[in-house]
Scaffold this motif. Structure first.
Motif, PDB file in Angstrom:
ATOM      1  N   HIS A  20       6.118  12.369  -0.288  1.00 12.18           N
ATOM      2  CA  HIS A  20       5.476  12.397  -1.606  1.00 12.18           C
ATOM      3  C   HIS A  20       3.988  12.047  -1.568  1.00 12.18           C
ATOM      4  O   HIS A  20       3.193  12.655  -2.297  1.00 12.18           O
ATOM      5  CB  HIS A  20       6.213  11.462  -2.563  1.00 12.18           C
ATOM      6  N   ASN A  21       3.593  11.078  -0.740  1.00 12.01           N
ATOM      7  CA  ASN A  21       2.192  10.670  -0.738  1.00 12.01           C
ATOM      8  C   ASN A  21       1.282  11.782  -0.229  1.00 12.01           C
ATOM      9  O   ASN A  21       0.247  12.092  -0.828  1.00 12.01           O
ATOM     10  CB  ASN A  21       2.003   9.415   0.112  1.00 12.01           C
ATOM     11  N   GLY A  71      12.573   0.069   3.217  1.00 18.40           N
ATOM     12  CA  GLY A  71      13.439   0.714   2.241  1.00 18.40           C
ATOM     13  C   GLY A  71      13.291   2.214   2.153  1.00 18.40           C
ATOM     14  O   GLY A  71      12.297   2.802   2.591  1.00 18.40           O
ATOM     15  N   ASP A  72      14.301   2.850   1.563  1.00 20.46           N
ATOM     16  CA  ASP A  72      14.334   4.306   1.477  1.00 20.46           C
ATOM     17  C   ASP A  72      13.269   4.863   0.541  1.00 20.46           C
ATOM     18  O   ASP A  72      12.725   5.945   0.797  1.00 20.46           O
ATOM     19  CB  ASP A  72      15.719   4.769   1.015  1.00 20.46           C
ATOM     20  N   ASP A  73      12.992   4.187  -0.555  1.00 15.46           N
ATOM     21  CA  ASP A  73      11.958   4.688  -1.459  1.00 15.46           C
ATOM     22  C   ASP A  73      10.596   4.712  -0.766  1.00 15.46           C
ATOM     23  O   ASP A  73       9.816   5.644  -0.944  1.00 15.46           O
ATOM     24  CB  ASP A  73      11.886   3.837  -2.732  1.00 15.46           C
ATOM     25  N   TRP A  74      10.319   3.688   0.027  1.00 11.31           N
ATOM     26  CA  TRP A  74       9.080   3.652   0.812  1.00 11.31           C
ATOM     27  C   TRP A  74       9.053   4.824   1.792  1.00 11.31           C
ATOM     28  O   TRP A  74       8.039   5.527   1.912  1.00 11.31           O
ATOM     29  CB  TRP A  74       8.979   2.318   1.545  1.00 11.31           C
ATOM     30  N   LEU A 120       0.820  -1.219   0.000  1.00  8.57           N
ATOM     31  CA  LEU A 120       0.000   0.000   0.000  1.00  8.57           C
ATOM     32  C   LEU A 120       0.853   1.267   0.000  1.00  8.57           C
ATOM     33  O   LEU A 120       0.359   2.337   0.347  1.00  8.57           O
ATOM     34  CB  LEU A 120      -0.916   0.004   1.229  1.00  8.57           C
ATOM     35  N   ARG A 121       2.077   1.155  -0.391  1.00  3.97           N
ATOM     36  CA  ARG A 121       3.036   2.260  -0.283  1.00  3.97           C
ATOM     37  C   ARG A 121       2.501   3.627  -0.733  1.00  3.97           C
ATOM     38  O   ARG A 121       2.720   4.617  -0.042  1.00  3.97           O
ATOM     39  CB  ARG A 121       4.295   1.902  -1.073  1.00  3.97           C
ATOM     40  N   PRO A 122       1.754   3.762  -1.831  1.00  5.66           N
ATOM     41  CA  PRO A 122       1.301   5.105  -2.237  1.00  5.66           C
ATOM     42  C   PRO A 122       0.269   5.728  -1.300  1.00  5.66           C
ATOM     43  O   PRO A 122       0.000   6.917  -1.413  1.00  5.66           O
ATOM     44  CB  PRO A 122       0.690   4.862  -3.634  1.00  5.66           C
TER      45      PRO A 122
END
Length: 301
Positions: A281-282, A271-274, A241-243
């Motif tokens: 960002h979200n 992780g860093d992107d998450w 559900l990251r976004p």
């Protein structure tokens, strides 16, 4: 008390972010804020444990502290606990947002005949987020008095942050049941589930997987202090559900330093992107935060 400001800033700087966007912050009218803090101090039936509030500074000092952490935008999240108080809370929060440029203009509502009128007026004027609290307010989301409110908010797309989970203490009004019923009727509602819906985080994550406008905020849920309410089975769901996972802190009613929740998020190992999406960002996409921000927190032209 020394705050680990540099460690907080180092967290988002390492990720290459312009700062943090915290969707779960409370600023309330002083008399109501003092009453809320008394509830925490007494560790009564709604709290259920010792909960020493760390951040009791005056309002202006708390705003400056968030700025020093690098929190570029934050909510104020008033919540009505009985009929007849929502308008007072909403007027105060509106004035606060007008004076504090980082504040997301926040409001609340309660199951009462007047709710469709004042919610509709706030939506027309551009309010950015609503907060409701099932545990404190003692109501189900599908209360008939709220039916016209939900229809209005579904059409408007205005986010509603809901304390629906049974942490820290469950009541007959908490849990995923009434939210599931509400979403079955209003599937396009933009909902943010506070505290990952802990301790029913898996059930709320499944609702988010079913309804594309349901989000989860991380406030308190992953911290060691709240550990007995944390279900580790939710972690792979949070990856999927990251976004739609949003960083929230529950400042100022924290019993530990602000940075500790950021450390707990990193410790999930997603992780860093998450982390970049969750911490900036979200929520930036949800609230339309697309302006450049300078290192001292000012909005760049």
């Amino acid at each position: 008390m020394t705050e680990p400001v540099e460690r907080t800033r180092a967290f988002w700087q390492r990720l290459g972010l312009p700062g943090l966007l915290d969707v779960h912050v409370h600023f309330l009218p002083p008399p109501i804020e003092r009453a809320v803090w008394r509830v925490f101090d007494e560790a009564g039936p709604l709290i259920g444990r010792e909960w020493p509030i760390r951040y009791r500074q005056p309002v202006d000092e708390r705003v400056e502290l968030l700025r020093s952490f690098g929190v570029r935008r934050f909510s104020t999240l008033p919540y009505a606990h009985k009929p007849g108080v929502a308008t007072f809370l909403n007027d105060w929060s509106r004035a606060f947002a007008a004076e504090v440029p980082e504040a997301l203009w926040s409001a609340t509502f309660y199951p009462e005949p007047e709710a469709p009128h004042y919610v509709g007026a706030l939506v027309d004027d551009g309010v950015e987020i609503f907060k409701v609290h099932q545990q404190v307010g003692g109501f189900h989301l599908d209360d008939p008095l709220l039916a016209p409110v939900w229809g209005l908010l579904e059409d408007a797309g205005t986010p509603v942050l809901v304390h629906a989970g049974s942490g820290p203490v469950g009541t007959p009004f908490t849990g995923p049941g009434s939210m599931a019923r509400l979403l079955a009727t209003h599937p396009r509602l933009t909902v943010v589930v506070a505290h990952l819906g802990a301790p029913e985080s898996v059930e709320f994550a499944r609702l988010a997987a079913t309804y594309e406008r349901v989000h989860l905020d991380t406030s308190m849920a992953v911290s060691p202090f709240f550990g007995e309410h944390f279900d580790p089975d939710v972690v792979p769901l949070l990856a999927d559900l990251r976004p739609r996972v949003l960083y929230g802190s529950d400042f100022p009613t924290l019993p530990f330093a602000y940075v500790e929740q950021l450390d707990a998020l990193a410790a999930l190992g997603l992780g860093d992107d998450w982390l970049r999406d969750v911490c900036w960002h979200n929520a930036a996409a949800l609230f339309g935060v697309d302006v450049a921000v300078t290192d001292d927190g000012a909005r760049a032209p």
